[in-house]
Scaffold this active site. Structure first.
Site, PDB file in Angstrom:
ATOM      1  N   MET A  41       0.870  -1.409  -0.129  1.00 46.15           N
ATOM      2  CA  MET A  41       0.069  -0.094  -0.013  1.00 46.15           C
ATOM      3  C   MET A  41       0.869   1.296  -0.025  1.00 46.15           C
ATOM      4  SD  MET A  41      -3.405  -1.067   1.948  1.00 46.15           S
ATOM      5  CE  MET A  41      -2.691  -0.407   3.679  1.00 46.15           C
ATOM      6  N   GLY A  47      11.206  -2.752   5.445  1.00 46.13           N
ATOM      7  CA  GLY A  47      10.512  -4.095   5.281  1.00 46.13           C
ATOM      8  C   GLY A  47      10.127  -4.278   3.981  1.00 46.13           C
ATOM      9  N   HIS A  48       9.323  -3.269   3.402  1.00 48.26           N
ATOM     10  CA  HIS A  48       9.004  -3.518   1.878  1.00 48.26           C
ATOM     11  C   HIS A  48      10.158  -3.665   1.106  1.00 48.26           C
ATOM     12  CE1 HIS A  48       5.604  -0.890   3.391  1.00 48.26           C
ATOM     13  NE2 HIS A  48       5.218  -1.995   2.967  1.00 48.26           N
ATOM     14  N   GLY A 158       5.273  -9.782   4.145  1.00 45.23           N
ATOM     15  CA  GLY A 158       6.042  -9.734   5.358  1.00 45.23           C
ATOM     16  C   GLY A 158       5.466 -10.636   6.471  1.00 45.23           C
ATOM     17  N   LYS A 160       5.257  -9.802   9.566  1.00 43.61           N
ATOM     18  CA  LYS A 160       4.567  -8.749  10.407  1.00 43.61           C
ATOM     19  C   LYS A 160       3.162  -9.012  10.368  1.00 43.61           C
ATOM     20  CE  LYS A 160       2.982  -5.187  10.960  1.00 43.61           C
ATOM     21  NZ  LYS A 160       2.531  -3.919  10.669  1.00 43.61           N
ATOM     22  N   ASP A 161       2.511  -9.223   9.230  1.00 44.46           N
ATOM     23  CA  ASP A 161       1.119  -9.302   9.114  1.00 44.46           C
ATOM     24  C   ASP A 161       0.936 -10.721   9.049  1.00 44.46           C
ATOM     25  OD1 ASP A 161       0.277  -6.415   9.181  1.00 44.46           O
ATOM     26  OD2 ASP A 161       1.661  -6.253   7.398  1.00 44.46           O
ATOM     27  N   SER A 196       6.613  -0.562  10.257  1.00 38.87           N
ATOM     28  CA  SER A 196       5.247  -0.480   9.606  1.00 38.87           C
ATOM     29  C   SER A 196       5.115   0.722   9.201  1.00 38.87           C
ATOM     30  CB  SER A 196       4.260  -0.622  10.935  1.00 38.87           C
ATOM     31  OG  SER A 196       2.979  -0.217  10.781  1.00 38.87           O
TER      32      SER A 196
END
Ligand code: PAF
Length: 294
Positions: A41, A47-48, A158, A160-161, A196
């Protein structure tokens, strides 16, 4: 790092039209290239970038989608203020070696009269599914649409989700979508806070307290290894988060594949937490090592 075969003339294309995007990916695949896809998004962070790097290592060409998906936000959530940083995102993705950025307008993803939704049960039921009704329906619907528009060999998400990764894998399996899903490790700030896009909302004071999520998870890991019962570990997590001024939404140790309660002591487990720091809602998780006996 370069993909399996270096690409000639590597200037990145920004594509907004779904049909054009699909044609590009199909043509590349027809010429024998392996395509990696990173759905995002935007508001990209390290992280991305790690997902793009992982895709670039394993694939010939990488597509990154940037689309703030309205249907996965509840009416009182942060859709309007979600950070939109397209220029910086495009630069980061180009730097990472992507071949395409897919950045559609909302009506290209949801055409006029749009009326089709994908509902995933099972791993979508608890936790985020309870706190954010409709969220995973929005995620599954857009991810399915994106997988059809960017028909890649493999997609990167990721950890994280974590619950999102289970929902996406469930949908891919149930609908027989021809794409492999790879889950990559959470990237963290030096104090442990998971990267995040929503960290940008934190005031300096709240940012200081945000590491409590990671602290509660690592403490849960230690207690788990020491053989403490699940209920005690969950209570310790809640107590720590509350003591740092975080309003706990959930703090649980569950089966990492179903997110249901553990059935045996050997069931692969995960500790998951969600809470609010001021107005900011953060989630995190930690895979627990296998423990024998207790
Ligand atoms: O994880 C995200 O950024 C989003 O949920 C996703 C997978 C891009 C769908 O909008």
């Amino acid at each position: 790092m370069a993909g399996r075969h270096a690409h000639a003339a590597t200037s990145m294309a920004i594509v907004t039209d779904p049909e054009a995007m699909r044609a590009e990916v199909l043509a590349a695949r027809a010429s024998g290239r392996r395509i990696g896809f990173v759905p995002t998004m935007g508001a990209l962070h390290a992280g991305h970038v790690s997902l793009v790097a992982r895709a670039a290592e394993a694939c010939d060409d990488v597509a990154v989608s940037i689309f703030v998906n309205p249907t996965q936000f509840g009416p009182s959530e942060d859709f309007a203020r979600y950070p939109r940083t397209l220029e910086a995102d495009v630069a980061a993705v180009e730097q990472g070696g992507a071949r395409w950025v897919f950045a559609p307008q909302a009506d290209a993803i949801y055409p006029p009269g749009w009326a089709t939704k994908i509902v995933v049960d099972g791993p979508a039921r608890r936790f985020e599914g309870e706190v954010r009704p409709g969220h995973f329906c929005g995620v599954a619907t857009v991810v399915c649409r994106l997988f059809l528009t960017v028909p890649a060999d493999v997609a990167y998400f990721g950890a994280k989700d974590w619950q999102q990764t289970l929902v996406v894998k469930r949908m891919v399996c149930d609908l027989g979508l021809p794409i492999e899903v790879v889950v990559c490790p959470t990237v963290r700030e030096p104090d442990g806070l998971a990267m995040s896009s929503r960290n940008a909302y934190l005031s300096a004071e709240d940012r200081g307290r945000a590491a409590a999520l990671f602290e509660s998870l690592t403490a849960a890991g230690r207690s788990w290894q020491a053989g403490e019962p699940v209920a005690a570990i969950e209570q310790q997590m809640r107590t720590h988060l509350t003591s740092r001024g975080i309003a706990v939404e959930y703090a649980a140790v569950v089966d990492r594949n179903s997110l249901e309660p553990l059935t045996t002591p050997q069931t692969p487990a995960i500790a998951i937490v969600a809470g609010r720091i001021g107005k900011t809602r953060l989630i995190d998780n930690h895979l627990l090592p296998s423990r024998s006996g207790g």
